[in-house]
Enzyme design. Sequence first.
Site, short mmCIF file in Angstrom:
data_model
loop_
_atom_site.label_atom_id
_atom_site.label_comp_id
_atom_site.label_asym_id
_atom_site.label_seq_id
_atom_site.Cartn_x
_atom_site.Cartn_y
_atom_site.Cartn_z
N GLU A 161 -0.99 0.24 -2.07
CA GLU A 161 -1.74 1.01 -3.08
C GLU A 161 -1.65 0.32 -4.44
OE1 GLU A 161 0.23 4.79 -2.17
OE2 GLU A 161 -1.72 5.55 -1.49
N GLU A 221 1.30 5.81 6.16
CA GLU A 221 1.83 7.14 5.80
C GLU A 221 1.66 8.15 6.93
OE1 GLU A 221 0.24 5.10 3.85
OE2 GLU A 221 0.97 5.19 1.80
#
Length: 717
Positions: free
Chosen positions: A102, A122
Amino acid sequence: MVDYWRQGSVAVIAVNNPPVNALSYNVRVGLYNNLDKAANDRDVLAVVICGKGRTFPVGADIHEFGQIPKEPWITDVGRKIESLGKPVIAAIHGTGLGGGLEIALFCHYRIALPNARVGLPEVLIGLLPAGGGAQLLPRLAGIQVAMEMITTGRQLPASEAAKYNIIDKVVSGDIVKEGIEFALRVQNKPFQDKILRYRSPHGKDSLQPITEAVLRKIKMRSRGFYAPVWCVRSIANSVKLPFEEGLAQNRIMFQQMQLSGQAKALQYAFFAERSISKWKLPCGGNFATAVPRKIKTISVIGAGTMGTGITVALLSAGFPVLLVEQNKRFLMKGVQTVQSLLEGGVKRRKFTAEQAKMASSSLTTTVDLQALNSVDLVIEAVFETLSLKEDIFSKLDKICKPEAILCSNTSYLNIDKIAASTRRPDKVVGTHFFSPAHIMRLMENIYGCKTSPETVATVMDLGKRIGKVPVLVGTCPGFCANRMNRPQSEEALFLVEEGAQPEQIDQVLEDFGMPMGPFKVRDLAGGDIGWRSRKDAALHLGLTLSYDLQFFNGERYCSLADKLCELGRFGQKTGSGWYSYDKPGSKQLSIDEDVTKLIQNHRDSLGIKPRKITTQEIQERFLFSGINEGFKILEEGIAARPEDIDIIWLYGFGFPRHYGGPMFYASQIGLKRVYDRICHYHELFPYSSHWMPSKLLQKLSIQEVPIGQWAELHSKL
Ligand SMILES: CCCCCCC/C=C/C(=O)SCCNC(=O)CCNC(=O)[C@H](O)C(C)(C)COP(=O)(O)OP(=O)(O)OC[C@H]1O[C@@H](n2cnc3c(N)ncnc32)[C@H](O)[C@@H]1OP(=O)(O)O
């Protein structure tokens, strides 16, 4: 935790948080402050963000989940990058995952080494990429790619990531040097169009059909696992909402997911999986002090289903294998099986045709045990008969070199008894593979009372080298896996005897998330194997398995499985078992009226009036009977920790990972409730000793100690 240095006009910010550069609070602070430093230094014209040691940051620090997240968050670091006014380059080596990727997506450019991998995993720990990934990736790689990556957690190699624009350039050599060179080329050039928040997601007009297709796929594979669906919603937010609102919505969802039992279970499973390699023997030897022996040559004895599967697992990991059978006919058949399993591996793209050819050329065969005189390690995989194994081990002891390690693939028998037939009990160990052994990843390694730490270290290391998940347990009938499975199989039969249908039980447990219900498993495994061992056990006790047998050796017994076997209904391989199949060997099953009648006649002959059995009862009697056994296994020290048991169940039986494993599942239900229900069934079924409540469970049900402390408490019992 974050290093900073300047090389000419380029500032390098290097995350230094071994072993994997997780983005702990102090790392985020370090990144944020050093970005400020670079922004305020007028001589800095570009910035490189990288990781020291083995990898780029692999994401948030999972240990911090569950605590209130402290600012700066990953998104704050991201906003700082976007607004720095200077180009920022992410230089990726190792793995750039989760929050790490990210941060890279907030950067203006991304370069990576050819063997680097990137991903947003995730979902695998029950979460969504709330640090910006679900908003940024669709804007860079498009909705379709983002959906695939985020809902599966798949890691992409650098070359594939470059195809989707996730990586701007794949570079070779020293990643920091390459990063600086790249920075020098882009400094002073416009980069505003590289800020992803200002782009609109590619493929946004196809959001609906893409979403529907992805949700259909998720439904097929998720079996009650929610995170992928939430991930889909988080990606849809990138289309439906302005960037900052999408971020905020996703953060709210992330916080809700974090509190869910599924996320907790998956994070527990993540650490449990890593803890199993930290084994310890009661005698004191452990993973840190024991050194594995170097194994170059391996022999497998027995070319049946297990032996050939083990052979393929070893060959495909690059080990030369000497396969042994008692005669040439069995050997030829075994070699054919090995070849067809290798060909199957090519078809399933497990390896290339070239690799299969290499593996096949590393196979040698013999019918002469004497040929084993120079191998480093032997794995015996013959019938489950103690006397046969004792005979083989005593011969091996005389033939093999003194330092050779002798392993048994027994799934049930006492390792100490097998070891006692040799003069090297310290080098005898159980290596219990699961069928099909070339596919199933669990390897249940069993130490005997004299097995040396070096021998244990060797088989644990071997397991890892062949891509298995090795778990160490002590010896007792059935060890951990089969010992826990046994009461469950019995309960499934008793439930049918009392009024349930096999297909009803299978459905309830498949809805719970098991890959296959117990009756389908019986049909797949073949009923004849259990039947033979039940007949052997009866013979041993001077009994016979009769049709109306309701008790066996003082325990409740159900003879339904024996009745099916008497009719030659052994399962898939004979075309009929608990179900009927369209032909022998087929997986196409249907409910069989004959079985329904057989069950009814069985109940009538015993005077049993069938009753309605609820889903709750099926789940409890199947799961709790195994869990109770699991606590006894812990209590006796057969498994050192609940984590070992849970990993055995995740990899040996496909227990749904989002429940963490049976022991974690019990902890989430609450041990008091589990204990009370076990006591209830113990009262109802006094002739099934598996309902006798475990003492450890009883104690824990009063104290409600967290799962991480169970093992400690049991050592004080
Ligand atoms: C409201 C606020 C919003 C916040 C939004 C936050 C958004 C971000 C979320 C995330 O980033 S979630 C995390 C995503 N990343 C992962 O899930 C990566 C998990 N790790 C792995 O897949 C593997 O560990 C690896 C990185 C591929 C490395 O594998 P390898 O086999 O080389 O080593 P391991 O034995 O697995 O790991 C070594 C060591 O490191 C520990 N560890 C790994 N990852 C993490 C982590 N993310 N956090 C903390 N610790 C981690 C692992 O447990 C091992 O420890 P030891 O067993 O050696 O003690």
